[in-house]
Design a protein around this motif. Structure first.
Motif, PDB file in Angstrom:
ATOM      1  N   HIS A   1      31.481  13.342 -79.553  1.00 25.19           N
ATOM      2  CA  HIS A   1      32.062  12.761 -78.384  1.00 25.19           C
ATOM      3  C   HIS A   1      31.689  11.454 -78.144  1.00 25.19           C
ATOM      4  CE1 HIS A   1      34.360  15.820 -80.182  1.00 25.19           C
ATOM      5  NE2 HIS A   1      34.603  16.548 -79.162  1.00 25.19           N
ATOM      6  N   THR A   2      32.454  10.086 -78.158  1.00 24.78           N
ATOM      7  CA  THR A   2      31.968   8.616 -77.588  1.00 24.78           C
ATOM      8  C   THR A   2      34.071   8.125 -77.535  1.00 24.78           C
ATOM      9  OG1 THR A   2      30.565   8.721 -79.684  1.00 24.78           O
ATOM     10  CG2 THR A   2      31.835   6.747 -78.132  1.00 24.78           C
ATOM     11  N   ARG A   3      33.053   8.123 -76.426  1.00 25.47           N
ATOM     12  CA  ARG A   3      34.595   7.295 -75.071  1.00 25.47           C
ATOM     13  C   ARG A   3      34.594   6.217 -74.917  1.00 25.47           C
ATOM     14  NH1 ARG A   3      38.386  11.886 -73.675  1.00 25.47           N
ATOM     15  NH2 ARG A   3      37.664  13.269 -73.607  1.00 25.47           N
ATOM     16  N   LEU A   4      35.216   5.162 -75.417  1.00 27.38           N
ATOM     17  CA  LEU A   4      35.950   4.107 -75.137  1.00 27.38           C
ATOM     18  C   LEU A   4      36.660   3.549 -73.974  1.00 27.38           C
ATOM     19  CD1 LEU A   4      35.298   0.620 -75.702  1.00 27.38           C
ATOM     20  CD2 LEU A   4      36.771   0.486 -76.946  1.00 27.38           C
ATOM     21  N   ASN A   5      36.038   3.039 -72.706  1.00 25.74           N
ATOM     22  CA  ASN A   5      37.318   2.948 -71.451  1.00 25.74           C
ATOM     23  C   ASN A   5      37.655   4.419 -71.625  1.00 25.74           C
ATOM     24  OD1 ASN A   5      36.020   0.530 -71.416  1.00 25.74           O
ATOM     25  ND2 ASN A   5      37.271  -0.654 -72.416  1.00 25.74           N
ATOM     26  N   SER A   6      36.614   5.371 -71.391  1.00 29.90           N
ATOM     27  CA  SER A   6      37.724   6.866 -70.829  1.00 29.90           C
ATOM     28  C   SER A   6      38.577   7.208 -72.203  1.00 29.90           C
ATOM     29  CB  SER A   6      38.451   7.202 -70.109  1.00 29.90           C
ATOM     30  OG  SER A   6      37.681   5.976 -68.655  1.00 29.90           O
ATOM     31  N   ILE A   7      38.760   6.301 -73.617  1.00 30.90           N
ATOM     32  CA  ILE A   7      39.347   7.104 -74.562  1.00 30.90           C
ATOM     33  C   ILE A   7      38.966   7.431 -75.632  1.00 30.90           C
ATOM     34  CG2 ILE A   7      41.233   6.435 -76.118  1.00 30.90           C
ATOM     35  CD1 ILE A   7      42.102   6.299 -73.501  1.00 30.90           C
ATOM     36  N   LYS A   8      38.526   9.026 -76.237  1.00 30.62           N
ATOM     37  CA  LYS A   8      38.121   9.711 -76.919  1.00 30.62           C
ATOM     38  C   LYS A   8      38.494   8.957 -78.165  1.00 30.62           C
ATOM     39  CE  LYS A   8      37.425  13.519 -79.668  1.00 30.62           C
ATOM     40  NZ  LYS A   8      37.752  15.365 -79.427  1.00 30.62           N
ATOM     41  N   ILE A   9      36.855   8.927 -79.115  1.00 26.27           N
ATOM     42  CA  ILE A   9      37.767   7.785 -80.154  1.00 26.27           C
ATOM     43  C   ILE A   9      36.946   8.626 -81.696  1.00 26.27           C
ATOM     44  CG2 ILE A   9      36.941   5.813 -82.075  1.00 26.27           C
ATOM     45  CD1 ILE A   9      34.983   4.939 -79.691  1.00 26.27           C
ATOM     46  N   GLU A  10      37.969   9.014 -81.793  1.00 27.11           N
ATOM     47  CA  GLU A  10      37.960  10.089 -83.586  1.00 27.11           C
ATOM     48  C   GLU A  10      36.355   9.500 -84.347  1.00 27.11           C
ATOM     49  OE1 GLU A  10      39.534  12.569 -83.775  1.00 27.11           O
ATOM     50  OE2 GLU A  10      40.859  12.097 -81.736  1.00 27.11           O
ATOM     51  N   PRO A  11      36.473  10.605 -84.543  1.00 25.64           N
ATOM     52  CA  PRO A  11      34.884  10.573 -86.257  1.00 25.64           C
ATOM     53  C   PRO A  11      35.641   8.824 -87.077  1.00 25.64           C
ATOM     54  CG  PRO A  11      34.906  12.251 -85.302  1.00 25.64           C
ATOM     55  CD  PRO A  11      36.264  11.196 -84.718  1.00 25.64           C
ATOM     56  N   GLY A  12      34.474   8.125 -86.918  1.00 28.05           N
ATOM     57  CA  GLY A  12      35.173   7.185 -88.552  1.00 28.05           C
ATOM     58  C   GLY A  12      36.099   6.236 -87.733  1.00 28.05           C
ATOM     59  N   GLN A  13      36.164   6.461 -86.444  1.00 29.68           N
ATOM     60  CA  GLN A  13      37.000   5.198 -86.514  1.00 29.68           C
ATOM     61  C   GLN A  13      36.194   4.251 -85.378  1.00 29.68           C
ATOM     62  OE1 GLN A  13      39.904   6.932 -83.423  1.00 29.68           O
ATOM     63  NE2 GLN A  13      40.981   3.992 -83.150  1.00 29.68           N
ATOM     64  N   ALA A  14      37.266   3.051 -86.046  1.00 28.73           N
ATOM     65  CA  ALA A  14      36.170   1.655 -86.120  1.00 28.73           C
ATOM     66  C   ALA A  14      37.345   1.130 -84.922  1.00 28.73           C
ATOM     67  CB  ALA A  14      36.071   0.594 -86.936  1.00 28.73           C
ATOM     68  N   VAL A  15      37.040   0.528 -83.758  1.00 27.08           N
ATOM     69  CA  VAL A  15      38.131   0.335 -82.095  1.00 27.08           C
ATOM     70  C   VAL A  15      37.218  -0.884 -81.554  1.00 27.08           C
ATOM     71  CG1 VAL A  15      38.387   1.992 -81.830  1.00 27.08           C
ATOM     72  CG2 VAL A  15      36.736   1.260 -80.505  1.00 27.08           C
ATOM     73  N   VAL A  16      37.814  -2.738 -81.889  1.00 28.94           N
ATOM     74  CA  VAL A  16      37.565  -3.221 -81.025  1.00 28.94           C
ATOM     75  C   VAL A  16      36.627  -3.405 -79.715  1.00 28.94           C
ATOM     76  CG1 VAL A  16      37.671  -5.809 -80.265  1.00 28.94           C
ATOM     77  CG2 VAL A  16      39.361  -4.589 -82.214  1.00 28.94           C
ATOM     78  N   LEU A  17      36.070  -4.373 -79.699  1.00 26.92           N
ATOM     79  CA  LEU A  17      34.525  -4.306 -78.267  1.00 26.92           C
ATOM     80  C   LEU A  17      35.649  -5.296 -77.445  1.00 26.92           C
ATOM     81  CD1 LEU A  17      31.634  -2.951 -78.941  1.00 26.92           C
ATOM     82  CD2 LEU A  17      32.963  -1.734 -77.452  1.00 26.92           C
ATOM     83  N   ASN A  18      35.459  -5.633 -76.397  1.00 25.10           N
ATOM     84  CA  ASN A  18      35.795  -6.605 -75.671  1.00 25.10           C
ATOM     85  C   ASN A  18      34.867  -6.527 -74.322  1.00 25.10           C
ATOM     86  OD1 ASN A  18      38.722  -7.769 -76.484  1.00 25.10           O
ATOM     87  ND2 ASN A  18      39.976  -5.667 -75.932  1.00 25.10           N
ATOM     88  N   ASP A  19      34.440  -7.553 -74.114  1.00 26.04           N
ATOM     89  CA  ASP A  19      33.718  -8.269 -72.545  1.00 26.04           C
ATOM     90  C   ASP A  19      34.059  -6.941 -71.252  1.00 26.04           C
ATOM     91  OD1 ASP A  19      31.291  -9.256 -71.618  1.00 26.04           O
ATOM     92  OD2 ASP A  19      32.684 -10.139 -70.368  1.00 26.04           O
ATOM     93  N   GLU A  20      32.940  -6.138 -71.430  1.00 25.13           N
ATOM     94  CA  GLU A  20      32.568  -5.240 -70.091  1.00 25.13           C
ATOM     95  C   GLU A  20      33.593  -3.587 -70.300  1.00 25.13           C
ATOM     96  OE1 GLU A  20      34.167  -6.992 -66.332  1.00 25.13           O
ATOM     97  OE2 GLU A  20      32.595  -9.234 -66.686  1.00 25.13           O
ATOM     98  N   ASP A  21      33.636  -3.900 -71.791  1.00 25.56           N
ATOM     99  CA  ASP A  21      34.275  -2.242 -71.767  1.00 25.56           C
ATOM    100  C   ASP A  21      32.940  -1.405 -72.135  1.00 25.56           C
ATOM    101  OD1 ASP A  21      36.524  -3.224 -72.957  1.00 25.56           O
ATOM    102  OD2 ASP A  21      36.196  -2.878 -75.014  1.00 25.56           O
ATOM    103  N   ARG A  22      33.414  -0.163 -71.445  1.00 27.94           N
ATOM    104  CA  ARG A  22      32.512   0.857 -71.717  1.00 27.94           C
ATOM    105  C   ARG A  22      32.441   1.643 -72.665  1.00 27.94           C
ATOM    106  NH1 ARG A  22      31.084   1.634 -65.339  1.00 27.94           N
ATOM    107  NH2 ARG A  22      30.254  -0.247 -64.455  1.00 27.94           N
ATOM    108  N   ILE A  23      30.821   2.382 -73.006  1.00 28.88           N
ATOM    109  CA  ILE A  23      30.891   2.986 -73.969  1.00 28.88           C
ATOM    110  C   ILE A  23      30.656   4.410 -73.186  1.00 28.88           C
ATOM    111  CG2 ILE A  23      30.029   3.580 -75.903  1.00 28.88           C
ATOM    112  CD1 ILE A  23      30.113   0.844 -76.788  1.00 28.88           C
ATOM    113  N   GLN A  24      31.210   6.394 -73.393  1.00 28.53           N
ATOM    114  CA  GLN A  24      30.065   6.631 -73.298  1.00 28.53           C
ATOM    115  C   GLN A  24      29.929   7.484 -74.392  1.00 28.53           C
ATOM    116  OE1 GLN A  24      32.320   9.082 -70.434  1.00 28.53           O
ATOM    117  NE2 GLN A  24      31.767  10.711 -70.959  1.00 28.53           N
TER     118      GLN A  24
END
Length: 215
Positions: free
Chosen positions: A66-89
């Motif tokens: 899995h991948t999380r953006l600012n602690s939120i899990k991203i579903e496979p194949g899902q594209a989400v907007v990146l903002n400056d200083e976002d954290r990717i886990q």
């Protein structure tokens, strides 16, 4: 000074390294064929893709852990907007921060002329109406606020106590609703001392909490 977006490794192999995004797409993964290889067994061969589609986007490429953006899990194949200083886990092993100089410049201007709450994830500062919240929030309160803030940008902006506990108290046991309610109450009181006319954290009956930006 960077002229194009870049990623910085905050945690994991090559900690401190900066990854320049020189083209319109960057693939990160364990495989050496990736644009940037991360040598860790928890990272999938092709884990994520950062790409430009009007805005910079992040996509999980079907990773196993899995991948999380600012602690939120991203579903496979899902594209989400990146903002400056976002954290990717990536999995539980690697944390990166995303930086976009163009966004930074435009946000610097917008924060001068607009109201609202803004978070600096690098040093855990909170700004309300462009004024720095002093003293800082505790690490726990910042984690709660950051989670609700990130959740508000998704299709499901309401966070249950279980959602909050899973992120903020991830490795702790015996966490109950009363403990969570008490921490959120204290967090609200801190924010209300700074902004008396707007509540950034709303309670949604029988569902949970929701971050509401000031307009």
């Amino acid at each position: 000074m960077h002229e194009k977006p870049w990623l910085k490794i905050i945690q994991g192999p090559n900690k401190g390294a900066e990854i320049q995004i020189s083209k319109n797409e960057l693939v990160l993964g364990r495989d050496s064929s990736s644009d940037y290889s991360i040598p860790n067994e928890k990272i999938s061969r092709r884990h994520i893709r950062v790409f430009l589609n009007t805005r910079w986007m992040l996509e999980d490429l079907g990773s196993k852990n899995h991948t999380r953006l600012n602690s939120i899990k991203i579903e496979p194949g899902q594209a989400v907007v990146l903002n400056d200083e976002d954290r990717i886990q990536l999995a539980t092993q690697v944390i990166l921060s995303f930086h976009d100089p163009d966004t930074t410049m435009s946000e610097t201007v917008s924060h001068v002329i607009t109201n609202g709450l803004w978070l600096n994830f690098d040093n855990e500062d909170v700004f309300i109406d462009n004024k720095l919240l002093i003293p800082k929030l505790s690490k726990r309160h910042f984690a709660i606020l950051a989670f609700l803030y990130a959740k508000s940008k998704t299709n499901n902006p309401i966070a249950s106590n279980e959602d909050i506990a899973a992120v903020v108290w991830a490795n702790e046991y015996g966490i109950n609703h009363q403990m969570i309610d008490s921490e959120i109450y204290r967090l609200r009181k801190r924010l209300e001392k700074f902004e008396t006319k707007h509540s950034f954290i709303k309670s949604i009956r029988d569902r949970g909490r929701k971050f509401v930006q000031k307009i």
